[in-house]
Enzyme design. Structure first.
Site, PDB file in Angstrom:
ATOM      1  N   ASP A  72       0.793  -1.242   0.000  1.00  0.00           N
ATOM      2  CA  ASP A  72       0.000   0.000   0.000  1.00  0.00           C
ATOM      3  C   ASP A  72       0.826   1.293   0.000  1.00  0.00           C
ATOM      4  O   ASP A  72       0.503   2.226   0.743  1.00  0.00           O
ATOM      5  CB  ASP A  72      -0.957   0.009   1.196  1.00  0.00           C
TER       6      ASP A  72
ATOM      7  N   ASP B  34      -4.614  -0.576  -1.697  1.00  0.00           N
ATOM      8  CA  ASP B  34      -5.946  -0.356  -1.180  1.00  0.00           C
ATOM      9  C   ASP B  34      -6.745   0.231  -2.353  1.00  0.00           C
ATOM     10  O   ASP B  34      -6.293   1.193  -2.997  1.00  0.00           O
ATOM     11  CB  ASP B  34      -5.826   0.671  -0.032  1.00  0.00           C
TER      12      ASP B  34
ATOM     13  N   HIS C  49     -10.517   1.051  -3.011  1.00  0.00           N
ATOM     14  CA  HIS C  49     -11.890   1.091  -2.506  1.00  0.00           C
ATOM     15  C   HIS C  49     -12.880   1.697  -3.495  1.00  0.00           C
ATOM     16  O   HIS C  49     -12.527   2.626  -4.231  1.00  0.00           O
ATOM     17  CB  HIS C  49     -11.957   1.937  -1.229  1.00  0.00           C
TER      18      HIS C  49
ATOM     19  N   HIS D 232     -10.389   7.404   1.214  1.00  0.00           N
ATOM     20  CA  HIS D 232      -9.007   7.271   0.760  1.00  0.00           C
ATOM     21  C   HIS D 232      -8.917   6.159  -0.279  1.00  0.00           C
ATOM     22  O   HIS D 232      -9.742   5.248  -0.278  1.00  0.00           O
ATOM     23  CB  HIS D 232      -8.074   6.948   1.942  1.00  0.00           C
TER      24      HIS D 232
ATOM     25  N   LYS E 229      -7.006  -4.719  -3.165  1.00  0.00           N
ATOM     26  CA  LYS E 229      -7.751  -5.300  -2.050  1.00  0.00           C
ATOM     27  C   LYS E 229      -8.792  -4.330  -1.527  1.00  0.00           C
ATOM     28  O   LYS E 229      -8.705  -3.130  -1.782  1.00  0.00           O
ATOM     29  CB  LYS E 229      -6.811  -5.726  -0.920  1.00  0.00           C
TER      30      LYS E 229
ATOM     31  N   CYS F 271      -2.128  -2.324   7.553  1.00  0.00           N
ATOM     32  CA  CYS F 271      -2.028  -3.291   6.457  1.00  0.00           C
ATOM     33  C   CYS F 271      -0.740  -4.100   6.480  1.00  0.00           C
ATOM     34  O   CYS F 271      -0.743  -5.267   6.078  1.00  0.00           O
ATOM     35  CB  CYS F 271      -2.248  -2.580   5.131  1.00  0.00           C
TER      36      CYS F 271
HETATM   37  C1  VGL Z   1      -4.705   1.136   5.563  1.00  0.00           C
HETATM   38  C2  VGL Z   1      -6.147   2.253   6.942  1.00  0.00           C
HETATM   39  C3  VGL Z   1      -7.172   2.112   6.030  1.00  0.00           C
HETATM   40  C4  VGL Z   1      -3.314   0.625   5.293  1.00  0.00           C
HETATM   41  C5  VGL Z   1      -5.708   0.977   4.642  1.00  0.00           C
HETATM   42  O1  VGL Z   1      -2.960   0.429   4.119  1.00  0.00           O
HETATM   43  O2  VGL Z   1      -2.559   0.416   6.281  1.00  0.00           O
HETATM   44  N1  VGL Z   1      -4.930   1.765   6.709  1.00  0.00           N
HETATM   45  N2  VGL Z   1      -6.929   1.465   4.878  1.00  0.00           N
HETATM   46 ZN    ZN Z   2      -8.415   1.493   3.294  1.00  0.00          ZN
END
Ligand code: VGL
Ligand code: ZN
Length: 213
Positions: free
Chosen positions: A31, A73, A75, A92, A117, A156
């Site tokens: 990420d 990430d 979404h 985000h 993901k 993550c």
């Molecule tokens: C993450 C918070 C929300 C991460 C992803 O990649 O650590 N943290 N979504």
């Molecule tokens: Zn996230």
């Protein structure tokens, strides 16, 4: 009297055995996306510091012909983790938006795998292994020992390391290429301690045996 054995080299993390990259090793970069960098929607403090360090790990893995995967990430705009839906986070990493892009300066080598993901509205997924093809991709390439770095240590990265251990991978966490959100002070340090308690080893770039000076 026999001579004492040579002492192992010293590193930022003390006196530890060097790590020699070998067949069966794989790298997962977690990420490293614009929204998790300073100025992004869910900025990880000092998150951009991981980019040049990861570039050096990536170069070593490329030089050895070893597999590299990048999780992201990814979404939908109405993801359940967003505050307007009662979740803990500001919006985000909405799929296809600039904030979801990989960090500027993070070059994906040829043959690298991208693993998206948390792509559905109704479930979050901190681990790169959660409902993804990552484990199969790694196993197909013979990976047994997984090196993990990226963002964020306490979410993550922690979840990816936990799943990797549960799936039977040996895990080395890149201590110099992770940063934490630290919603509560110490979250990142506690996450690293939990990873180590779960059998992961914490390493740094200077432990790679053939890392050029
Ligand atoms: C993450 C918070 C929300 C991460 C992803 O990649 O650590 N943290 N979504
Ligand atoms: Zn996230």
């Amino acid at each position: 009297m026999p001579a004492p054995p040579p002492s192992p080299p010293h590193s930022a993390h003390g006196t530890e055995a060097p790590v020699r990259l070998q067949p069966g090793d794989g790298l997962v970069v977690v990420d490293v996306q614009r929204d998790f960098l300073p100025g992004g929607a869910l900025a990880v403090p000092d998150g951009d510091a991981v980019v040049p360090v990861l570039a050096r790990y990536i170069a070593r893995f490329v030089a050895h012909g070893l597999p590299i995967a990048f999780t992201r990430d990814w979404h939908p705009p109405d993801h359940c983790s967003f505050r307007d839906r009662g979740g803990p986070w500001p919006p985000h990493c909405v799929a296809g938006t600039p904030g979801a892009a990989f960090a500027p300066g993070l070059a994906l080598p040829a043959g690298a795998e991208v693993v998206s993901k948390a792509t559905g509205s109704e479930a979050d997924a901190y681990s790169g292994f959660d409902h993804s093809s990552l484990a199969g991709w790694l196993r197909t390439r013979g990976v047994r020992r997984l090196f993990v770095g990226g963002l964020a240590t306490d979410y993550c990265v922690a979840a990816t390391v936990r799943d990797a251990r549960a799936l039977g991978f040996e895990v080395l966490v890149l201590g110099d290429a992770v940063r934490a959100v630290d919603v509560q002070p110490g979250d990142g340090a506690r996450a690293l301690a939990a990873m180590q308690a779960g059998g992961a080893r914490l390493i740094a770039l200077d432990l790679l045996a053939d890392e050029p000076a």
